[in-house]
Design a protein around this motif. Sequence first.
Motif, mmCIF file in Angstrom:
data_model
loop_
_atom_site.group_PDB
_atom_site.id
_atom_site.type_symbol
_atom_site.label_atom_id
_atom_site.label_comp_id
_atom_site.label_asym_id
_atom_site.label_seq_id
_atom_site.Cartn_x
_atom_site.Cartn_y
_atom_site.Cartn_z
ATOM 1 N N TYR A 169 2.202 15.204 13.083
ATOM 2 C CA TYR A 169 1.048 14.987 12.208
ATOM 3 C C TYR A 169 -0.108 14.438 13.057
ATOM 4 C CZ TYR A 169 4.206 15.574 8.250
ATOM 5 O OH TYR A 169 5.105 16.086 7.347
ATOM 6 N N PRO A 170 -0.843 15.313 13.752
ATOM 7 C CA PRO A 170 -1.863 14.820 14.683
ATOM 8 C C PRO A 170 -3.082 14.200 14.012
ATOM 9 C CG PRO A 170 -1.957 17.209 14.529
ATOM 10 C CD PRO A 170 -0.743 16.778 13.762
ATOM 11 N N PHE A 171 -3.305 14.480 12.729
ATOM 12 C CA PHE A 171 -4.519 14.014 12.066
ATOM 13 C C PHE A 171 -4.260 12.853 11.107
ATOM 14 C CE2 PHE A 171 -5.028 18.646 12.827
ATOM 15 C CZ PHE A 171 -5.967 18.550 13.846
ATOM 16 N N VAL A 172 -3.140 12.160 11.285
ATOM 17 C CA VAL A 172 -2.835 11.020 10.425
ATOM 18 C C VAL A 172 -3.884 9.925 10.623
ATOM 19 C CG1 VAL A 172 -1.298 10.027 12.171
ATOM 20 C CG2 VAL A 172 -1.057 9.349 9.779
ATOM 21 N N ARG A 173 -4.209 9.234 9.553
ATOM 22 C CA ARG A 173 -5.159 8.117 9.641
ATOM 23 C C ARG A 173 -4.788 7.051 8.616
ATOM 24 N NH1 ARG A 173 -9.714 8.516 6.072
ATOM 25 N NH2 ARG A 173 -9.459 10.248 4.603
ATOM 26 N N VAL A 174 -5.201 5.828 8.920
ATOM 27 C CA VAL A 174 -4.957 4.698 8.028
ATOM 28 C C VAL A 174 -6.149 4.567 7.093
ATOM 29 C CG1 VAL A 174 -4.655 2.194 7.880
ATOM 30 C CG2 VAL A 174 -3.479 3.500 9.664
ATOM 31 N N THR A 175 -5.877 4.543 5.789
ATOM 32 C CA THR A 175 -6.951 4.435 4.797
ATOM 33 C C THR A 175 -7.005 3.067 4.124
ATOM 34 O OG1 THR A 175 -5.507 5.368 3.080
ATOM 35 C CG2 THR A 175 -6.854 6.903 4.345
ATOM 36 N N GLY A 176 -6.001 2.239 4.349
ATOM 37 C CA GLY A 176 -6.010 0.910 3.747
ATOM 38 C C GLY A 176 -5.026 -0.010 4.444
ATOM 39 N N ARG A 177 -5.342 -1.295 4.448
ATOM 40 C CA ARG A 177 -4.474 -2.293 5.084
ATOM 41 C C ARG A 177 -4.744 -3.644 4.421
ATOM 42 N NH1 ARG A 177 -8.602 -0.761 7.829
ATOM 43 N NH2 ARG A 177 -7.495 0.878 8.938
ATOM 44 N N ALA A 178 -3.710 -4.447 4.320
ATOM 45 C CA ALA A 178 -3.886 -5.765 3.694
ATOM 46 C C ALA A 178 -2.673 -6.635 3.975
ATOM 47 C CB ALA A 178 -4.095 -5.628 2.186
ATOM 48 N N LEU A 179 -2.909 -7.947 4.011
ATOM 49 C CA LEU A 179 -1.849 -8.959 4.007
ATOM 50 C C LEU A 179 -1.961 -9.704 2.681
ATOM 51 C CD1 LEU A 179 -2.156 -10.336 7.653
ATOM 52 C CD2 LEU A 179 -0.174 -9.151 6.692
ATOM 53 N N GLN A 180 -0.997 -9.486 1.806
ATOM 54 C CA GLN A 180 -1.056 -10.010 0.449
ATOM 55 C C GLN A 180 -0.012 -11.106 0.265
ATOM 56 O OE1 GLN A 180 -0.287 -6.302 -1.561
ATOM 57 N NE2 GLN A 180 -2.441 -5.717 -1.584
ATOM 58 N N PRO A 181 -0.432 -12.339 -0.054
ATOM 59 C CA PRO A 181 0.537 -13.423 -0.267
ATOM 60 C C PRO A 181 1.495 -13.105 -1.414
ATOM 61 C CG PRO A 181 -1.702 -14.272 -0.070
ATOM 62 C CD PRO A 181 -1.828 -12.785 -0.202
ATOM 63 N N ILE A 182 2.758 -13.474 -1.244
ATOM 64 C CA ILE A 182 3.755 -13.357 -2.310
ATOM 65 C C ILE A 182 3.718 -14.652 -3.114
ATOM 66 C CG2 ILE A 182 6.217 -13.110 -2.823
ATOM 67 C CD1 ILE A 182 6.491 -11.523 -0.246
ATOM 68 N N PRO A 183 3.474 -14.603 -4.427
ATOM 69 C CA PRO A 183 3.315 -15.831 -5.224
ATOM 70 C C PRO A 183 4.527 -16.755 -5.107
ATOM 71 C CG PRO A 183 2.643 -13.904 -6.490
ATOM 72 C CD PRO A 183 3.281 -13.391 -5.231
ATOM 73 N N GLY A 184 4.233 -18.040 -4.932
ATOM 74 C CA GLY A 184 5.268 -19.057 -4.915
ATOM 75 C C GLY A 184 5.989 -19.196 -3.598
ATOM 76 N N GLN A 185 5.633 -18.437 -2.582
ATOM 77 C CA GLN A 185 6.305 -18.514 -1.293
ATOM 78 C C GLN A 185 5.274 -18.431 -0.170
ATOM 79 O OE1 GLN A 185 9.933 -15.966 -1.018
ATOM 80 N NE2 GLN A 185 9.268 -15.136 -2.975
ATOM 81 N N ALA A 186 5.646 -18.966 0.979
ATOM 82 C CA ALA A 186 4.770 -18.842 2.150
ATOM 83 C C ALA A 186 5.091 -17.549 2.886
ATOM 84 C CB ALA A 186 4.946 -20.046 3.068
ATOM 85 N N LEU A 187 5.175 -16.473 2.101
ATOM 86 C CA LEU A 187 5.467 -15.150 2.636
ATOM 87 C C LEU A 187 4.376 -14.191 2.193
ATOM 88 C CD1 LEU A 187 9.311 -14.893 1.916
ATOM 89 C CD2 LEU A 187 8.218 -15.425 4.099
ATOM 90 N N ALA A 188 4.218 -13.110 2.953
ATOM 91 C CA ALA A 188 3.181 -12.134 2.643
ATOM 92 C C ALA A 188 3.748 -10.729 2.774
ATOM 93 C CB ALA A 188 1.983 -12.299 3.578
ATOM 94 N N THR A 189 3.130 -9.820 2.040
ATOM 95 C CA THR A 189 3.453 -8.402 2.144
ATOM 96 C C THR A 189 2.403 -7.733 3.023
ATOM 97 O OG1 THR A 189 4.479 -8.351 -0.045
ATOM 98 C CG2 THR A 189 3.761 -6.247 0.886
#
Length: 346
Positions: A169-189
């Motif tokens: 897949y030579p034309f792959v591209r990233v269209t979105g990115r984020a670090l989203q906190p998981i509620p109630g924990q010091a963890l992120a998605t």
Amino acid sequence: MPAIVATLAWAAMLSLFAGPAVAADFPAIELQTTSNDALDGVLRAALNAPELERAADGAATRGWQPAVEAERHRLEELMRGQGYLHARIEMPDAADDAGSPDKIALRPIAGPLFRVGMVEVDGLEGVATDAVRDDVSLQMMEAVGKPARGDLLATLEDEVLWRLRTASYPFVRVTGRALQPIPGQALATARIVVEPGALARFGAVAYSGLVGLKQDELSRLQPFKQGDPYDPDMLERFREALLGHPSVKNVRVRLPQAVDADGLLQLRAEVEEQNLRADDATGGYRTGLVAAVSALAALAIRQVSVASLRPGRSRWPLWLEVVPVLLLAAAFYLIAQRMLLLAFPS
């Protein structure tokens, strides 16, 4: 709490060039410490003194609040990029009519350091094969437990892009990115959204810039055939093979903007050939000419000196017979080679 004061030596310099009123209208910035020495070092290094200096130059007309507020938000984003997703920087309120204070204290509050608890890659459904999806998922799992930093997210993006390009897949591209906190924990998605683009196979290779080289000669260097799945490693091997040709000085292999109707990538190889300079050819010609004259002189001396040989000898030693012949052969080779290169530069 001890404080780290950003020493604004530029304020004194501004007072020399722009007058004492400018420096007096802009406060010094005091950055208080946190309990994290490493984070403090990052904040100290990131304090944008040049931008504040430019803001101080116009403080008389625009005020100091917008520049300091922008710097506060920028430092907050920097702390979040270090994995402190709930970080904030407090700044005391100051009314517009209160005048400019001598010093503004920025108080960083880091909050907990978040770590990656989950990685999601969206956009692979129905496009990549199960093997590709499993490969991407396995690589993403290695990020679990690491600090949820911005550079980690960038590394994950690169891994996803590389694996999908390797999967044709030579034309792959990233269209979105984020670090989203998981509620109630010091963890992120860590969430990455990709658009894979079209599945591609190698097509034909068109060559440009050829002068003395023939396309058939270069085509034999291709490590792939038309119809083979696209592979960036194979493309790099092809470029290196072209560069390894003794008559090629430089080469650039270009991909098209998209695949054709048959899903093929019609490649273009732009070749720059080695050019023999006239003085190089002349020098080689002179070298060959000197060698030829030397060989002819040796043969003439041999013929003349046969009569002077000792009684009982009718010829020179074998090595003296061979040397003139080798000199002549080398001379004629050099002369012929240089003449051909002058006639057909490549």
